[in-house]
Each structure stands twice: as structure tokens, then as C-alpha cells.
Design an enzyme around this catalytic site. Structure first.
Site, PDB file in Angstrom:
ATOM      1  N   ALA A   1       0.806  -1.226   0.000  1.00  0.00           N
ATOM      2  CA  ALA A   1       0.000   0.000   0.000  1.00  0.00           C
ATOM      3  C   ALA A   1       0.837   1.274   0.000  1.00  0.00           C
ATOM      4  CB  ALA A   1      -0.930  -0.013   1.205  1.00  0.00           C
TER       5      ALA A   1
ATOM      6  N   ASN B   1       1.103  -3.778   7.940  1.00  0.00           N
ATOM      7  CA  ASN B   1       2.080  -4.592   7.197  1.00  0.00           C
ATOM      8  C   ASN B   1       3.083  -3.700   6.469  1.00  0.00           C
ATOM      9  OD1 ASN B   1       1.261  -7.664   7.185  1.00  0.00           O
ATOM     10  ND2 ASN B   1      -0.636  -6.483   7.168  1.00  0.00           N
TER      11      ASN B   1
ATOM     12  N   HIS C   1      -0.641   7.128   4.067  1.00  0.00           N
ATOM     13  CA  HIS C   1       0.679   6.738   4.583  1.00  0.00           C
ATOM     14  C   HIS C   1       1.688   7.822   4.216  1.00  0.00           C
ATOM     15  CE1 HIS C   1      -0.908   2.838   5.511  1.00  0.00           C
ATOM     16  NE2 HIS C   1      -1.282   2.651   4.254  1.00  0.00           N
TER      17      HIS C   1
HETATM   18  N1  LIG Z   1       1.652  -5.522   2.564  1.00  0.00           N
HETATM   19  C1  LIG Z   1       0.710  -4.602   2.496  1.00  0.00           C
HETATM   20  O1  LIG Z   1       0.956  -3.447   2.131  1.00  0.00           O
HETATM   21  C2  LIG Z   1      -0.692  -4.948   2.827  1.00  0.00           C
HETATM   22  C3  LIG Z   1      -1.024  -6.177   3.338  1.00  0.00           C
HETATM   23  N2  LIG Z   1      -2.318  -6.489   3.605  1.00  0.00           N
HETATM   24  C4  LIG Z   1      -2.608  -7.813   4.165  1.00  0.00           C
HETATM   25  O2  LIG Z   1      -3.030  -8.679   3.115  1.00  0.00           O
HETATM   26  C5  LIG Z   1      -3.844  -9.714   3.674  1.00  0.00           C
HETATM   27  C6  LIG Z   1      -5.112  -9.893   2.844  1.00  0.00           C
HETATM   28  O3  LIG Z   1      -5.873  -8.702   2.853  1.00  0.00           O
HETATM   29  P1  LIG Z   1      -7.434  -8.716   2.452  1.00  0.00           P
HETATM   30  O4  LIG Z   1      -7.657  -9.605   1.304  1.00  0.00           O
HETATM   31  O5  LIG Z   1      -7.872  -7.314   2.370  1.00  0.00           O
HETATM   32  O6  LIG Z   1      -8.068  -9.395   3.757  1.00  0.00           O
HETATM   33  P2  LIG Z   1      -9.498 -10.109   3.864  1.00  0.00           P
HETATM   34  O7  LIG Z   1      -9.758 -10.223   5.322  1.00  0.00           O
HETATM   35  O8  LIG Z   1     -10.503  -9.450   3.008  1.00  0.00           O
HETATM   36  O9  LIG Z   1      -9.241 -11.570   3.260  1.00  0.00           O
HETATM   37  C7  LIG Z   1      -8.421 -12.506   3.869  1.00  0.00           C
HETATM   38  C8  LIG Z   1      -8.920 -13.896   3.523  1.00  0.00           C
HETATM   39  O10 LIG Z   1      -7.959 -14.827   4.025  1.00  0.00           O
HETATM   40  C9  LIG Z   1      -8.633 -15.838   4.773  1.00  0.00           C
HETATM   41  N3  LIG Z   1      -7.738 -16.274   5.854  1.00  0.00           N
HETATM   42  C10 LIG Z   1      -7.317 -15.564   6.920  1.00  0.00           C
HETATM   43  N4  LIG Z   1      -6.524 -16.323   7.698  1.00  0.00           N
HETATM   44  C11 LIG Z   1      -6.444 -17.542   7.113  1.00  0.00           C
HETATM   45  C12 LIG Z   1      -5.796 -18.760   7.444  1.00  0.00           C
HETATM   46  N5  LIG Z   1      -5.067 -18.882   8.561  1.00  0.00           N
HETATM   47  N6  LIG Z   1      -5.917 -19.805   6.597  1.00  0.00           N
HETATM   48  C13 LIG Z   1      -6.660 -19.687   5.479  1.00  0.00           C
HETATM   49  N7  LIG Z   1      -7.324 -18.580   5.111  1.00  0.00           N
HETATM   50  C14 LIG Z   1      -7.210 -17.507   5.921  1.00  0.00           C
HETATM   51  C15 LIG Z   1      -9.908 -15.185   5.300  1.00  0.00           C
HETATM   52  O11 LIG Z   1     -10.911 -16.155   5.553  1.00  0.00           O
HETATM   53  C16 LIG Z   1     -10.265 -14.231   4.173  1.00  0.00           C
HETATM   54  O12 LIG Z   1     -11.108 -14.849   3.220  1.00  0.00           O
HETATM   55  C17 LIG Z   1      -4.105  -9.291   5.133  1.00  0.00           C
HETATM   56  O13 LIG Z   1      -3.211  -9.967   6.004  1.00  0.00           O
HETATM   57  C18 LIG Z   1      -3.783  -7.822   5.117  1.00  0.00           C
HETATM   58  O14 LIG Z   1      -3.437  -7.330   6.389  1.00  0.00           O
HETATM   59  C19 LIG Z   1      -3.327  -5.606   3.347  1.00  0.00           C
HETATM   60  C20 LIG Z   1      -3.031  -4.369   2.861  1.00  0.00           C
HETATM   61  C21 LIG Z   1      -1.707  -3.915   2.603  1.00  0.00           C
HETATM   62  O1  LIG Z   2      -3.679  -1.177   3.036  1.00  0.00           O
HETATM   63  C1  LIG Z   2      -3.105  -0.347   3.746  1.00  0.00           C
HETATM   64  O2  LIG Z   2      -3.273   0.885   3.638  1.00  0.00           O
HETATM   65  C2  LIG Z   2      -2.089  -0.768   4.751  1.00  0.00           C
HETATM   66  C3  LIG Z   2      -2.418  -1.988   5.487  1.00  0.00           C
HETATM   67  O3  LIG Z   2      -3.568  -2.332   5.707  1.00  0.00           O
HETATM   68  C4  LIG Z   2      -1.304  -2.779   5.981  1.00  0.00           C
HETATM   69  O4  LIG Z   2      -0.157  -2.364   5.780  1.00  0.00           O
HETATM   70  O5  LIG Z   2      -1.550  -3.846   6.577  1.00  0.00           O
END
Ligand SMILES: NC(=O)C1=CN([C@@H]2O[C@H](COP(=O)(O)OP(=O)(O)OC[C@H]3O[C@@H](n4cnc5c(N)ncnc54)[C@H](O)[C@@H]3O)[C@@H](O)[C@H]2O)C=CC1
Ligand SMILES: O=C([O-])CC(=O)C(=O)O
Length: 252
Positions: free
Chosen positions: A119, A175, A203
């Protein structure tokens, strides 16, 4: 064409399935099997309710878009099953012991681990921190309370301190702080604010070092199905996958 198994079929998983370029999705897994099945119907990939069966399918890369705990739980197994790994929940790598063990395993097995820019912008040249002094690295993140699953009527500082501690309290929201830390190879100071007046995930990154100074501000639109996650994060993983198969690498 590179083939992928998608671990996590929520908001980002949906965006990957609907927008992926240059890769084929062949397997899906989610702790909520109905979500994997729904995406399977959209893209023709097989949905699995059993993680071992998912890993035993033939594909090149596990794409984790689930949670920090899922990344912890399944990253080693993905490599052991002969897959490369893309980790969206990079907060898992705040655990230094885990990160080192995973890197050692990847080296031994000749596998790769990819961390998307997520992000934020600016991870590319921030990597110069690995070879040149960076004296200040601050991330100030501001989200609407809705994105943080809380309520407040005024701008409120929720956390001020180091990234590796912040991610323990806010694994769904910070993250990016750990991605910054990995890129720069040094600790990151984090401020996390809830502000009912903002409708974006903002951010601000403030960097000072031997190179000079930089300030980066990203005002992210939230993603359709999860206000905690910026749409840019999903776009970044789709782009990373597209670029994996291409011979030329752009950016540091
Ligand atoms: N690196 C970055 O900049 C960012 C990272 N993220 C991370 O990316 C990940 C995904 O984000 P979203 O899709 O928006 O979340 P979300 O909550 O919409 O989807 C996550 C999915 O993963 C499944 N899940 C969660 N834990 C699990 C497990 N232990 N085993 C199997 N399935 C599991 C859930 O049931 C859900 O369907 C999150 O951890 C979020 O914090 C999000 C935004 C920015
Ligand atoms: O999506 C974003 O803005 C940031 C976020 O949630 C993360 O870093 O986990």
C-alpha cells in the site's frame, strides 16, 4: 505461463482473480471454504478445503493474501512443497527468527520469496538503506476508524513506537511498516492515527539519510470489500505477478 495457488480468497484474493495478467490461477484455499469455491467458479481453478491437498497440486507459486498468522503458519510448508512464495501479510516477517529460518530454507531449496510493495510507494530506492546510512525513517499512517474496526469522533493517536511491535497490535493495518523495515534494513518508527475526517488510508513516509531527504505521501482509496486494505496493495500484487515472468527488472 506461471501457475499460482492462491491462499486467501477475501478482498485481495478477489481482486487478483478478477485482474490477474500473465499468470494462471490453478488452486485456491481459504479457511472459509465457501470463499475458495466462489472464486473457483469465477476463474475455473480448483478450490480445496484441505491445505495439504492444496500444496500437493502442481503449480509454481503460493500467493498468500490471507493474514499474518496464515503467513506464519504456511510459509515453510509452501517452500517444502517446492513452491516459490509471494507474501502479502509481510508483518509475519517482523519475527526475525522466523524470517531467518524461512530465508535459510529458501536458500537450501533454491526457492524465492517475494514481498510486494503493498500500500505504499518508494520501497525500491529505500533499499539503499542496506548499503548507505539512513538516519530517520518514520511512517505516519492515518485511517478512518471504520478501517481500524473502531469508533472515535476525533483524531486519535493509537500507537507510537517500533514497527515490529505495532504489527503485533494491528496485524491487519500495518504490514507496510514491516515492508519498509525489510527494504531499508533498519527499524522503522510508526505512528498510527484514527481520524474520522479522512476517507483514505494515508501513509506518510519521512526518510533522511546520506542520500538527502524524501517525503512520500500516499492517499489510498480503500478496496471494495475491506476498508482496512488499500486498493493499491491489491494492484501491487497483481503487478508483481505480471512482472515475474518478464526478463527485464525495473526498479532497484
Ligand atoms: N503488505 C501490504 O501493504 C498490505 C497487506 N495487507 C494484508 O493482506 C492480507 C489480505 O488482505 P485482504 O484480502 O484485504 O483481507 P481479507 O480479510 O478481506 O481476506 C483474507 C482472507 O484470508 C482468509 N484467511 C485468513 N486467515 C487464514 C488462514 N489462517 N488460513 C486460510 N485462510 C485464511 C480469510 O478467511 C479471508 O477470506 C491481510 O493480512 C492484510 O493485512 C493488506 C493491505 C496492505
Ligand atoms: O492497506 C493499507 O493501507 C495498509 C495496510 O492495511 C497494511 O499495511 O496492513
Amino acid at each position: 505461463m506461471l501457475t499460482i495457488g492462491l491462499l486467501g480468497c477475501g478482498n485481495i484474493g478477489n481482486i487478483i482473480v478478477k485482474n490477474h495478467v500473465g499468470v494462471e490461477i490453478v488452486a485456491l484455499f481459504d479457511q472459509m471454504p465457501g470463499r475458495a469455491e466462489e472464486l473457483g467458479r469465477l476463474c475455473g481453478a480448483r478450490a480445496f478445503a484441505n491445505i495439504e491437498e492444496f500444496f500437493n497440486q502442481e503449480f509454481d507459486i503460493v500467493v498468500e493474501a490471507a493474514s499474518v498468522s496464515a503467513a506464519h503458519q504456511y510459509a515453510m510448508a509452501a517452500l517444502e512443497h517446492g513452491k516459490d512464495l509471494v507474501v502479502m501479510s509481510v508483518g509475519a516477517f517482523a519475527d526475525e527468527g522466523f524470517r531467518e529460518d524461512l530465508n535459510d530454507l529458501a536458500r537450501r531449496l533454491g526457492r524465492r520469496i517475494y514481498v510486494p510493495s503493498g500500500a505504499i510507494f518508494g520501497l525500491d530506492n529505500l533499499k539503499i538503506g542496506q548499503i548507505s546510512g539512513i538516519s530517520k525513517l518514520l511512517l505516519r499512517s492515518t485511517k478512518n476508524p471504520r478501517s481500524l474496526n473502531m469508533e472515535t469522533t476525533e483524531r486519535t493517536l493509537l500507537f507510537s513506537g517500533q514497527a515490529n511491535e505495532c504489527i503485533r497490535h494491528y496485524p491487519k493495518n500495518t504490514n507496510v511498516s514491516v515492508a519498509l523495515e525489510l527494504a531499508a534494513g533498519r527499524p522503522v518508527e510508526v505512528e498510527l492515527w484514527a481520524d474520522p475526517a479522512v476517507d483514505r488510508n494515508v501513509h506518510e513516509i519521512i526518510i533522511e539519510g546520506d542520500f538527502g531527504e524524501a517525503t512520500i505521501t500516499v492517499r489510498n482509496r480503500t478496496s471494495p470489500d475491506n476498508p482496512a486494505t488499500s486498493y493499491l496493495a491489491a494492484l501491487s500484487i497483481v503487478t508483481l505477478l505480471k512482472n515475474l515472468a518478464e526478463p527485464m527488472r525495473v526498479g532497484t
